[in-house]
Enzyme design. Structure first.
Site, PDB file in Angstrom:
ATOM      1  N   LYS A 179       0.856  -1.193   0.000  1.00  0.00           N
ATOM      2  CA  LYS A 179       0.000   0.000   0.000  1.00  0.00           C
ATOM      3  C   LYS A 179       0.885   1.233   0.000  1.00  0.00           C
ATOM      4  O   LYS A 179       1.764   1.379   0.836  1.00  0.00           O
ATOM      5  CB  LYS A 179      -0.901   0.018   1.230  1.00  0.00           C
ATOM      6  CG  LYS A 179      -1.770   1.277   1.315  1.00  0.00           C
ATOM      7  CD  LYS A 179      -2.826   1.151   2.390  1.00  0.00           C
ATOM      8  CE  LYS A 179      -2.413   1.670   3.732  1.00  0.00           C
ATOM      9  NZ  LYS A 179      -2.317   3.144   3.841  1.00  0.00           N
TER      10      LYS A 179
ATOM     11  N   ASP B  32      -3.408   4.343  -2.039  1.00  0.00           N
ATOM     12  CA  ASP B  32      -4.373   4.816  -1.040  1.00  0.00           C
ATOM     13  C   ASP B  32      -4.379   6.339  -0.999  1.00  0.00           C
ATOM     14  O   ASP B  32      -3.746   6.954  -0.145  1.00  0.00           O
ATOM     15  CB  ASP B  32      -3.936   4.211   0.311  1.00  0.00           C
ATOM     16  CG  ASP B  32      -4.808   4.620   1.480  1.00  0.00           C
ATOM     17  OD1 ASP B  32      -5.923   5.113   1.248  1.00  0.00           O
ATOM     18  OD2 ASP B  32      -4.360   4.432   2.624  1.00  0.00           O
TER      19      ASP B  32
ATOM     20  N   LYS C  10      -7.439   8.174  -1.411  1.00  0.00           N
ATOM     21  CA  LYS C  10      -8.756   8.585  -0.874  1.00  0.00           C
ATOM     22  C   LYS C  10      -9.318   9.821  -1.581  1.00  0.00           C
ATOM     23  O   LYS C  10      -9.510  10.884  -0.961  1.00  0.00           O
ATOM     24  CB  LYS C  10      -8.656   8.860   0.628  1.00  0.00           C
ATOM     25  CG  LYS C  10      -8.187   7.676   1.455  1.00  0.00           C
ATOM     26  CD  LYS C  10      -8.273   7.982   2.943  1.00  0.00           C
ATOM     27  CE  LYS C  10      -7.828   6.835   3.815  1.00  0.00           C
ATOM     28  NZ  LYS C  10      -6.386   6.571   3.779  1.00  0.00           N
TER      29      LYS C  10
ATOM     30  N   ASP D 195     -13.895  14.661  -4.573  1.00  0.00           N
ATOM     31  CA  ASP D 195     -14.011  15.946  -5.276  1.00  0.00           C
ATOM     32  C   ASP D 195     -15.269  15.875  -6.131  1.00  0.00           C
ATOM     33  O   ASP D 195     -16.043  14.916  -6.005  1.00  0.00           O
ATOM     34  CB  ASP D 195     -12.738  16.191  -6.124  1.00  0.00           C
ATOM     35  CG  ASP D 195     -12.437  17.669  -6.317  1.00  0.00           C
ATOM     36  OD1 ASP D 195     -13.384  18.438  -6.597  1.00  0.00           O
ATOM     37  OD2 ASP D 195     -11.264  18.068  -6.195  1.00  0.00           O
TER      38      ASP D 195
ATOM     39  N   THR E 230     -11.779   5.856  10.693  1.00  0.00           N
ATOM     40  CA  THR E 230     -11.825   5.363  12.078  1.00  0.00           C
ATOM     41  C   THR E 230     -11.397   6.451  13.070  1.00  0.00           C
ATOM     42  O   THR E 230     -11.603   6.309  14.267  1.00  0.00           O
ATOM     43  CB  THR E 230     -10.941   4.110  12.262  1.00  0.00           C
ATOM     44  OG1 THR E 230      -9.728   4.307  11.553  1.00  0.00           O
ATOM     45  CG2 THR E 230     -11.629   2.876  11.741  1.00  0.00           C
TER      46      THR E 230
ATOM     47  N   ARG F 251       3.053  -1.277  10.757  1.00  0.00           N
ATOM     48  CA  ARG F 251       4.146  -1.401  11.714  1.00  0.00           C
ATOM     49  C   ARG F 251       4.450  -2.812  12.226  1.00  0.00           C
ATOM     50  O   ARG F 251       5.628  -3.112  12.452  1.00  0.00           O
ATOM     51  CB  ARG F 251       3.912  -0.418  12.873  1.00  0.00           C
ATOM     52  CG  ARG F 251       4.156   1.025  12.403  1.00  0.00           C
ATOM     53  CD  ARG F 251       3.480   2.027  13.283  1.00  0.00           C
ATOM     54  NE  ARG F 251       2.025   1.927  13.196  1.00  0.00           N
ATOM     55  CZ  ARG F 251       1.183   2.648  13.919  1.00  0.00           C
ATOM     56  NH1 ARG F 251       1.657   3.510  14.803  1.00  0.00           N
ATOM     57  NH2 ARG F 251      -0.120   2.534  13.760  1.00  0.00           N
TER      58      ARG F 251
HETATM   59  O1  C5P Z   1       1.012   0.489  11.161  1.00  0.00           O
HETATM   60  P1  C5P Z   1      -0.407   0.047  11.053  1.00  0.00           P
HETATM   61  O2  C5P Z   1      -0.586  -1.463  10.912  1.00  0.00           O
HETATM   62  O3  C5P Z   1      -1.295   0.620  12.151  1.00  0.00           O
HETATM   63  O4  C5P Z   1      -0.882   0.669   9.660  1.00  0.00           O
HETATM   64  C1  C5P Z   1      -2.201   0.597   9.201  1.00  0.00           C
HETATM   65  C2  C5P Z   1      -2.330   1.308   7.871  1.00  0.00           C
HETATM   66  O5  C5P Z   1      -3.691   1.342   7.519  1.00  0.00           O
HETATM   67  C3  C5P Z   1      -1.841   2.757   7.890  1.00  0.00           C
HETATM   68  O6  C5P Z   1      -1.332   3.053   6.577  1.00  0.00           O
HETATM   69  C4  C5P Z   1      -3.105   3.539   8.172  1.00  0.00           C
HETATM   70  O7  C5P Z   1      -3.055   4.839   7.646  1.00  0.00           O
HETATM   71  C5  C5P Z   1      -4.143   2.692   7.413  1.00  0.00           C
HETATM   72  N1  C5P Z   1      -5.524   2.838   7.890  1.00  0.00           N
HETATM   73  C6  C5P Z   1      -5.896   2.592   9.202  1.00  0.00           C
HETATM   74  N2  C5P Z   1      -7.204   2.742   9.576  1.00  0.00           N
HETATM   75  C7  C5P Z   1      -8.115   3.138   8.683  1.00  0.00           C
HETATM   76  C8  C5P Z   1      -7.768   3.373   7.350  1.00  0.00           C
HETATM   77  C9  C5P Z   1      -6.437   3.220   6.985  1.00  0.00           C
HETATM   78  O8  C5P Z   1      -5.065   2.209  10.024  1.00  0.00           O
HETATM   79  N3  C5P Z   1      -9.377   3.233   9.046  1.00  0.00           N
END
Ligand code: C5P
Length: 232
Positions: free
Chosen positions: A32, A59, A61, A64, A119, A211
């Protein structure tokens, strides 16, 4: 629907992302690319990662007026990404325009999914800032069904919402779920998390993992563990 693990490459430079991807010598993960990396490095980063053999979820998003989204989606489609997204809040007309723009002359197109409510938006902020008074779960499901009506392929949602989304929009409607953590790992700033195994049981089609893989001592082993728990 083939299940897959998508690795969130939340890096801010080409050097960092390539250092990370160089570790993967056998399997090429689905990655992603978010706004941070895209705005730092431009569309060329997408071409380069694609040329290394990775599938790409871009990603960005989009949100517009329908005409602008349609034309921008045509540009992203030419970049040959595999999946991209937009905000369902842009209306059914905007989502229909996006699909039209994304569709290539040969009829193929990347997977298109919608963000429902972020979220980071909770009931209080939705009511006070956006003047939306309905319960947030209802809003999320309504936006998901709007996305289905517009012909989109699925939504990004919490793994906790994936089962309900499938009930309302059908088994073939894709759920892409972030907020995944190993049972013995750090939760970090995510609030409502699930393990890859739980996400699989509840019916997620793709998990987005950042992460727990990118910050692991051995990222390849962490990725392989995700694949084992989620896909096998
Ligand atoms: O590091 P981590 O596993 O928390 O990363 C989750 C990824 O998913 C990040 O790129 C975050 O921006 C994305 N994301 C999220 N929750 C959402 C939409 C996207 O954590 N509702």
């Amino acid at each position: 629907m083939g299940k897959d693990v998508i690795v969130a490459c939340d890096f801010s430079s080409k050097e960092q992302v390539f250092d990370f991807l160089d570790k993967f010598t056998n399997r090429k993960p689905f990655v992603k690319i978010g706004m941070e990396l895209f705005y730092a490095e431009g569309p060329q980063i997408v071409r380069e990662i694609k040329a290394r053999g990775h599938k790409i979820f871009l990603d960005l998003k989009l949100h517009d007026i329908p005409n602008t989204v349609k034309k921008s989606m045509a540009v992203l489609s030419n970049l040959d990404v595999d999946m991209t997204n937009l905000h369902a809040a842009g209306t059914i007309t905007m989502m229909e325009g996006a699909l039209e723009g994304l569709t290539r002359p040969d009829g193929t197109r990347p997977i298109l999914i919608a963000v429902t409510q972020l979220t980071s938006t909770d009931q209080e902020r939705m009511e006070k800032d956006l003047l939306i008074k309905e319960p947030i779960d209802k809003v999320v499901m309504h936006y998901a069904s709007n996305a289905a009506k517009a012909g989109l392929d699925g939504v990004v949602c919490s793994p906790l919402e994936a089962g309900k989304v499938h009930e309302i929009c059908g088994d073939n409607f894709i759920t892409v779920t972030p907020g995944v953590r190993f049972a013995d790992g750090d939760v970090g700033d995510q609030k409502r998390v699930m393990t890859p195994e739980q996400a699989k049981k509840i019916g997620s089609d793709y998990i987005v993992v950042g992460r727990p893989i990118t910050a692991a001592v051995d990222p390849v082993a962490a990725y392989e563990r995700c694949v084992r728990e989620f896909c096998d």
